[in-house]
Scaffold this active site. Structure first.
Site, PDB file in Angstrom:
ATOM      1  N   GLY A 155       0.749  -1.081   0.010  1.00  0.00           N
ATOM      2  CA  GLY A 155      -0.246   0.125   0.015  1.00  0.00           C
ATOM      3  C   GLY A 155       0.794   1.235  -0.036  1.00  0.00           C
ATOM      4  O   GLY A 155       2.134   1.144   0.258  1.00  0.00           O
ATOM      5  N   GLN A 156       0.182   2.470   0.051  1.00  0.00           N
ATOM      6  CA  GLN A 156       0.980   3.724  -0.154  1.00  0.00           C
ATOM      7  C   GLN A 156       1.753   3.807   1.190  1.00  0.00           C
ATOM      8  O   GLN A 156       3.101   3.922   1.185  1.00  0.00           O
ATOM      9  CB  GLN A 156       0.174   4.911  -0.298  1.00  0.00           C
TER      10      GLN A 156
ATOM     11  N   TRP B  18      -6.272  12.363   3.504  1.00  0.00           N
ATOM     12  CA  TRP B  18      -5.742  12.496   2.270  1.00  0.00           C
ATOM     13  C   TRP B  18      -4.403  12.218   1.994  1.00  0.00           C
ATOM     14  O   TRP B  18      -3.408  13.039   1.746  1.00  0.00           O
ATOM     15  CB  TRP B  18      -5.642  14.166   2.052  1.00  0.00           C
TER      16      TRP B  18
ATOM     17  N   ALA C  85      -5.876  -2.104   4.452  1.00  0.00           N
ATOM     18  CA  ALA C  85      -7.436  -1.492   4.568  1.00  0.00           C
ATOM     19  C   ALA C  85      -7.955  -1.604   3.394  1.00  0.00           C
ATOM     20  O   ALA C  85      -7.433  -1.970   2.050  1.00  0.00           O
ATOM     21  CB  ALA C  85      -7.354  -0.103   5.175  1.00  0.00           C
ATOM     22  N   TYR C  86      -9.472  -1.759   3.530  1.00  0.00           N
ATOM     23  CA  TYR C  86     -10.182  -1.600   2.410  1.00  0.00           C
ATOM     24  C   TYR C  86     -10.438  -0.107   2.175  1.00  0.00           C
ATOM     25  O   TYR C  86     -11.112   0.631   2.913  1.00  0.00           O
ATOM     26  CB  TYR C  86     -11.486  -2.247   2.449  1.00  0.00           C
ATOM     27  N   THR C  87      -9.793   0.530   1.042  1.00  0.00           N
ATOM     28  CA  THR C  87      -9.752   2.089   0.881  1.00  0.00           C
ATOM     29  C   THR C  87     -10.592   2.622  -0.265  1.00  0.00           C
ATOM     30  O   THR C  87     -10.385   3.983  -0.483  1.00  0.00           O
ATOM     31  CB  THR C  87      -8.298   2.534   0.807  1.00  0.00           C
TER      32      THR C  87
ATOM     33  N   TYR D  32     -17.365   3.242   4.099  1.00  0.00           N
ATOM     34  CA  TYR D  32     -15.733   3.130   4.332  1.00  0.00           C
ATOM     35  C   TYR D  32     -15.613   3.982   5.675  1.00  0.00           C
ATOM     36  O   TYR D  32     -14.926   3.200   6.380  1.00  0.00           O
ATOM     37  CB  TYR D  32     -15.020   4.078   3.378  1.00  0.00           C
TER      38      TYR D  32
ATOM     39  N   LYS E 269     -14.348   1.832   9.048  1.00  0.00           N
ATOM     40  CA  LYS E 269     -13.226   2.418   9.713  1.00  0.00           C
ATOM     41  C   LYS E 269     -13.315   2.888  11.093  1.00  0.00           C
ATOM     42  O   LYS E 269     -12.592   2.338  12.064  1.00  0.00           O
ATOM     43  CB  LYS E 269     -12.327   3.622   9.058  1.00  0.00           C
TER      44      LYS E 269
HETATM   45  N1  LIG Z   1      -5.536   6.836   1.187  1.00  0.00           N
HETATM   46  C1  LIG Z   1      -6.041   7.782   1.920  1.00  0.00           C
HETATM   47  O1  LIG Z   1      -6.400   8.881   1.533  1.00  0.00           O
HETATM   48  C2  LIG Z   1      -6.286   7.671   3.472  1.00  0.00           C
HETATM   49  C3  LIG Z   1      -6.899   8.464   4.183  1.00  0.00           C
HETATM   50  C4  LIG Z   1      -7.219   8.630   5.674  1.00  0.00           C
HETATM   51  C5  LIG Z   1      -6.796   7.359   6.242  1.00  0.00           C
HETATM   52  N2  LIG Z   1      -6.386   6.394   5.372  1.00  0.00           N
HETATM   53  C6  LIG Z   1      -5.823   5.160   6.100  1.00  0.00           C
HETATM   54  O2  LIG Z   1      -4.396   4.955   6.040  1.00  0.00           O
HETATM   55  C7  LIG Z   1      -3.954   3.557   5.952  1.00  0.00           C
HETATM   56  C8  LIG Z   1      -2.980   3.408   4.897  1.00  0.00           C
HETATM   57  O3  LIG Z   1      -3.940   3.766   3.611  1.00  0.00           O
HETATM   58  P1  LIG Z   1      -3.094   3.467   2.197  1.00  0.00           P
HETATM   59  O4  LIG Z   1      -3.652   4.838   1.420  1.00  0.00           O
HETATM   60  O5  LIG Z   1      -1.758   3.205   2.215  1.00  0.00           O
HETATM   61  O6  LIG Z   1      -3.831   2.345   1.394  1.00  0.00           O
HETATM   62  P2  LIG Z   1      -3.647   1.550   0.163  1.00  0.00           P
HETATM   63  O7  LIG Z   1      -2.763   2.247  -0.507  1.00  0.00           O
HETATM   64  O8  LIG Z   1      -5.089   1.164  -0.486  1.00  0.00           O
HETATM   65  O9  LIG Z   1      -3.089   0.145   0.737  1.00  0.00           O
HETATM   66  C9  LIG Z   1      -3.920  -0.679   1.553  1.00  0.00           C
HETATM   67  C10 LIG Z   1      -3.238  -2.204   1.440  1.00  0.00           C
HETATM   68  O10 LIG Z   1      -4.143  -3.072   1.952  1.00  0.00           O
HETATM   69  C11 LIG Z   1      -4.153  -4.362   1.241  1.00  0.00           C
HETATM   70  N3  LIG Z   1      -5.338  -4.914   1.277  1.00  0.00           N
HETATM   71  C12 LIG Z   1      -6.617  -4.782   0.759  1.00  0.00           C
HETATM   72  N4  LIG Z   1      -7.401  -5.751   1.104  1.00  0.00           N
HETATM   73  C13 LIG Z   1      -6.705  -6.611   1.944  1.00  0.00           C
HETATM   74  C14 LIG Z   1      -6.769  -7.797   2.465  1.00  0.00           C
HETATM   75  N5  LIG Z   1      -8.038  -8.464   2.665  1.00  0.00           N
HETATM   76  N6  LIG Z   1      -5.925  -8.366   3.300  1.00  0.00           N
HETATM   77  C15 LIG Z   1      -4.650  -7.980   3.257  1.00  0.00           C
HETATM   78  N7  LIG Z   1      -4.186  -6.757   2.592  1.00  0.00           N
HETATM   79  C16 LIG Z   1      -5.339  -6.383   2.085  1.00  0.00           C
HETATM   80  C17 LIG Z   1      -3.919  -3.645  -0.271  1.00  0.00           C
HETATM   81  O11 LIG Z   1      -3.863  -4.528  -1.240  1.00  0.00           O
HETATM   82  P3  LIG Z   1      -4.603  -4.349  -2.713  1.00  0.00           P
HETATM   83  O12 LIG Z   1      -3.932  -3.114  -3.487  1.00  0.00           O
HETATM   84  O13 LIG Z   1      -4.172  -5.699  -3.303  1.00  0.00           O
HETATM   85  O14 LIG Z   1      -6.094  -4.234  -2.448  1.00  0.00           O
HETATM   86  C18 LIG Z   1      -3.060  -2.643  -0.068  1.00  0.00           C
HETATM   87  O15 LIG Z   1      -1.667  -3.246  -0.283  1.00  0.00           O
HETATM   88  C19 LIG Z   1      -5.343   2.698   6.007  1.00  0.00           C
HETATM   89  O16 LIG Z   1      -5.864   2.400   7.274  1.00  0.00           O
HETATM   90  C20 LIG Z   1      -6.315   3.850   5.337  1.00  0.00           C
HETATM   91  O17 LIG Z   1      -7.614   3.642   5.833  1.00  0.00           O
HETATM   92  C21 LIG Z   1      -6.075   6.522   4.181  1.00  0.00           C
END
Ligand SMILES: NC(=O)c1ccc[n+]([C@@H]2O[C@H](COP(=O)([O-])OP(=O)(O)OC[C@H]3O[C@@H](n4cnc5c(N)ncnc54)[C@H](OP(=O)(O)O)[C@@H]3O)[C@@H](O)[C@H]2O)c1
Length: 295
Positions: free
Chosen positions: A10-11, A149, A59-61, A124, A128
């Protein structure tokens, strides 16, 4: 320190992987090696690895898609963190978990702190919220970092989308009525690792984290609308010569109907994190400029 990192592709997970390495032995996993939607597989994997620290960056994002598959979103974002918190307790391990500004409805017009009432307006955000509550209730040595973000240049994000659009369109219309804190995933990873490094200085990390357990808002400093953020992305673009865009126009969220509603205002007040851990988060523009210079 024996660390289990979940979500390494993930990011945030990718940045955590490289940043956690100096702390000890890191086992980094992602789907399908580990599946947060399979609680029994998750349990036995954690038990076999027996880490001292669990960092859950998975996470499921997919915010809009979550409206169509809420069961999967709740399994990954709500049930799995509860399982991880239980297993962390059984191992006397630290658990670090991330949540979102989308737990708020966006009706407030000043920065949200950790005591503000939550009221998610999409699946979502609701999934969360349930996940963070489980971790806060159950993980004796648990930290929940709520952020907003999040972007990287490595995976699809608002930043990569704006860059892509700028190669295609002369005029971009970007919403100016959504305001939050853009946050580089590297800022989050580095803040997390600084906290873990402090926790291991005087002995057992779980003992130290227990005294600081709880919820913290954690994001880059300052705030911006998506419109302002897009302007900064184009200004810091190292390959600006490839831009076709001549003008960015402010637009309203209501002009772009989407399956999930978004909070219009979700600026997080991160004072508690900075004061508790003696750390300072970078300004979002500084992070963005650095992120865009990073190969
Ligand atoms: N992105 C945002 O803007 C944002 C904002 C606020 C909070 N957050 C929180 O910050 C955290 C990191 O977010 P991020 O943006 O880095 O997320 P991300 O880039 O979407 O990465 C999430 C990772 O989780 C994996 N994943 C999804 N379903 C899974 C499963 N069933 N089992 C194991 N792994 C699984 C994904 O794999 P796949 O790619 O194969 O699905 C991906 O590698 C999360 O808790 C998110 O809710 C994010």
């Amino acid at each position: 320190m024996k660390i289990l990192l979940i979500g390494k592709f993930g990011q945030l997970g990718w940045e955590l992987h490289r940043t956690l390495l100096p702390l000890g032995e890191v086992t980094a996993l992602d789907y399908p090696e580990i599946n947060l939607a399979e609680p029994e597989q998750l349990r036995s994997l954690v038990r076999n690895l027996s880490p001292q620290v669990i960092v859950n960056a998975a996470a499921y994002t997919a915010v809009d898609q979550a409206e169509r598959e809420p069961e999967l979103a709740y399994a990954i974002n709500s049930s799995a963190p509860a399982v991880l918190a239980e297993e962390a307790n059984a191992l006397d391990a630290v658990m670090i978990h991330y949540s979102t500004d989308y737990v708020f409805d966006g009706e407030k017009r000043s920065p949200y702190d950790e005591n503000d009432p939550t009221n998610p307006i999409n699946v979502y955000g609701d999934s969360k919220l349930a996940g963070e509550q489980s971790v806060l209730e159950m993980a004796a040595a648990g930290l929940v970092f709520r952020t907003s973000w999040v972007y990287s240049l490595r995976r699809g994000s608002f930043v990569t989308k704006v860059l892509e659009w700028s190669r295609q369109h002369e005029v971009l219309r970007v919403v100016s009525d959504q305001v939050s804190k853009p946050t580089w995933c590297r800022s989050l990873a580095e803040a997390t690792v600084q906290v873990l490094a402090k926790s291991s200085r005087d002995g057992h990390p779980a003992d130290w984290i227990r005294t600081h357990r709880g919820l913290y808002h954690l994001a880059d400093n300052g705030a911006a609308s998506r419109y302002e953020w897009a302007q900064a992305i184009l200004a810091f673009d190292p390959e600006a010569g490839q831009q076709r865009t001549r003008q960015i126009e402010p637009a309203q969220t209501s002009e772009f109907p989407a399956p999930a509603s978004r909070p219009l205002y979700s600026v997080l007040n991160c004072t508690k994190f900075e004061q508790t851990f003696g750390l300072h988060m970078p300004d979002w523009r500084t992070s963005l400029e650095l992120a865009m210079q990073t190969p």
